[in-house]
Design an enzyme around this catalytic site. Structure first.
Site, PDB file in Angstrom:
ATOM      1  N   CYS A  79       0.837  -1.197   0.000  1.00  0.00           N
ATOM      2  CA  CYS A  79       0.000   0.000   0.000  1.00  0.00           C
ATOM      3  C   CYS A  79       0.877   1.254   0.000  1.00  0.00           C
ATOM      4  O   CYS A  79       1.598   1.488  -0.958  1.00  0.00           O
ATOM      5  CB  CYS A  79      -0.988  -0.032   1.170  1.00  0.00           C
ATOM      6  SG  CYS A  79      -2.349   1.168   0.979  1.00  0.00           S
ATOM      7  N   HIS A 182      -4.172  -4.553  -0.341  1.00  0.00           N
ATOM      8  CA  HIS A 182      -3.830  -5.155   0.953  1.00  0.00           C
ATOM      9  C   HIS A 182      -3.945  -6.677   0.857  1.00  0.00           C
ATOM     10  O   HIS A 182      -5.051  -7.216   0.937  1.00  0.00           O
ATOM     11  CB  HIS A 182      -4.762  -4.635   2.043  1.00  0.00           C
ATOM     12  CG  HIS A 182      -4.533  -3.212   2.413  1.00  0.00           C
ATOM     13  ND1 HIS A 182      -3.575  -2.826   3.321  1.00  0.00           N
ATOM     14  CD2 HIS A 182      -5.125  -2.084   1.977  1.00  0.00           C
ATOM     15  CE1 HIS A 182      -3.593  -1.509   3.442  1.00  0.00           C
ATOM     16  NE2 HIS A 182      -4.519  -1.028   2.632  1.00  0.00           N
ATOM     17  N   GLU A 184      -3.183  -8.888   3.031  1.00  0.00           N
ATOM     18  CA  GLU A 184      -3.633  -9.449   4.305  1.00  0.00           C
ATOM     19  C   GLU A 184      -5.148  -9.302   4.498  1.00  0.00           C
ATOM     20  O   GLU A 184      -5.727  -9.925   5.387  1.00  0.00           O
ATOM     21  CB  GLU A 184      -2.872  -8.799   5.469  1.00  0.00           C
ATOM     22  CG  GLU A 184      -3.296  -7.395   5.838  1.00  0.00           C
ATOM     23  CD  GLU A 184      -2.811  -6.305   4.897  1.00  0.00           C
ATOM     24  OE1 GLU A 184      -3.135  -5.131   5.164  1.00  0.00           O
ATOM     25  OE2 GLU A 184      -2.114  -6.609   3.897  1.00  0.00           O
TER      26      GLU A 184
END
Length: 203
Positions: A79, A182, A184
């Site tokens: 990011c 992202h 995750e």
């Protein structure tokens, strides 16, 4: 051990937990010496570009990052961490970045799009990458950002994503990679990308 750089900006714990879910140990570190000692480095980040660069400078991380990259260690920016890899950002005026990749960080056009770009969007694979093993063309990942990278060298783009315009959602060269979304927060395929990075470290 994968070092996750803590410079006061970022979703550190979720990235750490993501690596743990796919079987790789990652530690959050604040000491530049720990970055230089680690076999691989992750630079996450959420927030303003200028603040991030100032925090990295205060923490003594800029030199450590450049030495890690020069040493050939696998390096992943996530990011804001991807954006910091470039030469400069136009956020709040021109701000100098790490300069690892040539290019600039630009804001999505005002008035034409809903900004920030938030939610799931697809990636179009431009070239093979070890980071994309097992990732199909057109796979969707979770984005939250108002700025995007514009590489000076189009060959840096590993994937492109369309949001009013086409932008580089993954960039990479040699041992250094950047991801705008992202992983995750991107379910199974996002975790697969973290696993692929872990495999690069192990190999």
């Amino acid at each position: 051990m994968i070092a996750i750089i803590d410079y006061g900006m970022g979703n550190l714990r979720s990235v750490q937990k993501g690596f743990a879910q796919v079987g790789y140990q990652a530690e959050i570190v604040q000491d530049p010496a720990a970055v230089e000692a680690a076999p691989a480095v992750v630079l996450p980040g959420v927030g303003a570009f200028a603040d991030a660069m100032e925090n990295l400078k205060r923490a003594g991380m800029i030199e450590a990052i450049h030495r890690a990259v020069a040493a050939g260690k696998p390096f992943l920016g996530i990011c804001l961490g991807q954006q910091l890899l470039f030469e400069s950002s136009e956020e709040f005026g021109a701000t100098k970045g790490l300069g690892i990749f040539p290019g600039v960080v630009k804001r999505f056009p005002v008035g034409e799009l809903k900004v920030p770009h938030m939610g799931w969007n697809q990636v179009a694979i431009q070239r093979p990458s070890p980071l994309l093993e097992g990732i199909p063309d057109g796979a969707a990942f979770y984005f939250v950002h108002s700025y995007y990278v514009q590489p000076a060298d189009p060959a840096l783009a590993v994937t492109l994503t369309e949001y009013g315009l086409k932008f580089a959602s993954i960039v990479g060269r040699d041992n250094v990679f950047g991801i705008q979304f992202h992983p995750e927060k991107s379910s199974t395929l996002g975790l697969r990308i973290l696993k692929n990075f872990g495999r690069m470290v192990r190999s």
